[in-house]
Design an enzyme around this catalytic site. Structure first.
Site, mmCIF file in Angstrom:
data_model
loop_
_atom_site.group_PDB
_atom_site.id
_atom_site.type_symbol
_atom_site.label_atom_id
_atom_site.label_comp_id
_atom_site.label_asym_id
_atom_site.label_seq_id
_atom_site.Cartn_x
_atom_site.Cartn_y
_atom_site.Cartn_z
ATOM 1 N N LYS A 120 0.818 -1.203 0.000
ATOM 2 C CA LYS A 120 0.000 0.000 0.000
ATOM 3 C C LYS A 120 0.854 1.256 0.000
ATOM 4 O O LYS A 120 0.650 2.174 -0.801
ATOM 5 C CB LYS A 120 -0.930 0.026 1.217
ATOM 6 C CG LYS A 120 -1.965 1.151 1.170
ATOM 7 C CD LYS A 120 -2.464 1.556 2.526
ATOM 8 C CE LYS A 120 -1.512 2.531 3.200
ATOM 9 N NZ LYS A 120 -2.082 3.144 4.427
ATOM 10 N N ASP A 138 -6.318 0.162 0.878
ATOM 11 C CA ASP A 138 -6.387 0.305 2.329
ATOM 12 C C ASP A 138 -7.731 -0.265 2.792
ATOM 13 O O ASP A 138 -8.446 -0.909 2.014
ATOM 14 C CB ASP A 138 -6.214 1.771 2.752
ATOM 15 C CG ASP A 138 -7.377 2.653 2.316
ATOM 16 O OD1 ASP A 138 -8.285 2.161 1.587
ATOM 17 O OD2 ASP A 138 -7.403 3.828 2.705
#
Length: 208
Positions: A120, A138
């Protein structure tokens, strides 16, 4: 999901959140990668409250690399997992100094090799910092994309891969930010506000 329906969803989200972008505050790539690393499993708001004092004390990778993690802790104490994260960002800064001349690399493999940097964080840095088309998954992106039916996956990696297939390449970064904003403002985890949803008629869950 059909391509025309995906386009309608993306268009609806873009119309609802035309200014959707990274909510973290930063002035350069060093501040960006540290802020994103700190944002794991906590809110961007809490990170933004902590980083001004942190970056004033440690304005460069070199300064942070020479810091004692215990000294760094007091600047990020309001952030979840602050003890682990203080060690991570010091280790990250050391690697930037030792391997990359104090610069943040524009390379996915190099980024995920840094301490405390996962998929991420690397994708956000490449998207926001270097302008590449990336989808960073996320908690908001994972929840919303699976709830509305863009993908049907049970883990983050497969969700990322599924979204890359479902969404046109030139809209990856846009979709990432739009899905985050929708998750924060409407499609909440426990009680989604379906009555006010801009894509309610296109949502798989709402249509059941």
């Amino acid at each position: 999901m059909r391509k025309d329906k995906v386009k309608k969803i993306l268009d609806g989200l873009k119309n609802e959140y035309p200014d959707a972008e990274c909510a973290l505050h930063f002035k350069n790539l060093y501040e960006l990668i540290v802020a994103v690393a700190l944002s794991a499993q906590t809110t961007d708001k809490s990170v933004n409250e902590a980083t001004p004092a942190l970056f004033k004390k440690y304005p460069t990778p070199k300064k942070l690399a020479s810091a004692n993690p215990e000294d760094v802790e007091k600047y990020i104490r309001r952030i979840g997992m602050y003890k682990t994260k203080s060690k991570n960002i010091v280790g990250l800064a050391k690697a930037l100094e030792e391997k990359f001349g104090g610069e943040v690399p524009n390379d996915y493999d190099a980024l995920v090799g840094l301490q405390g940097v996962g998929r991420k964080t690397a994708n956000v840095v490449l998207s926001v910092g270097f302008g590449e088309q990336r989808i960073a998954v996320d908690t908001h992106v994972f929840r919303v994309s699976n709830r509305i039916g863009l993908v049907h996956e049970k883990d983050v990696l497969k969700t990322e891969e599924g979204l890359m297939k479902a969404i046109p390449n030139d809209r990856w970064s846009e979709a990432h930010h739009s899905l985050i904003f929708h998750g924060r403002n409407c499609c909440h985890a426990r009680k989604p506000n379906c009555e006010e949803c801009c894509i309610e008629k296109l949502c798989e869950k709402a249509g059941l």
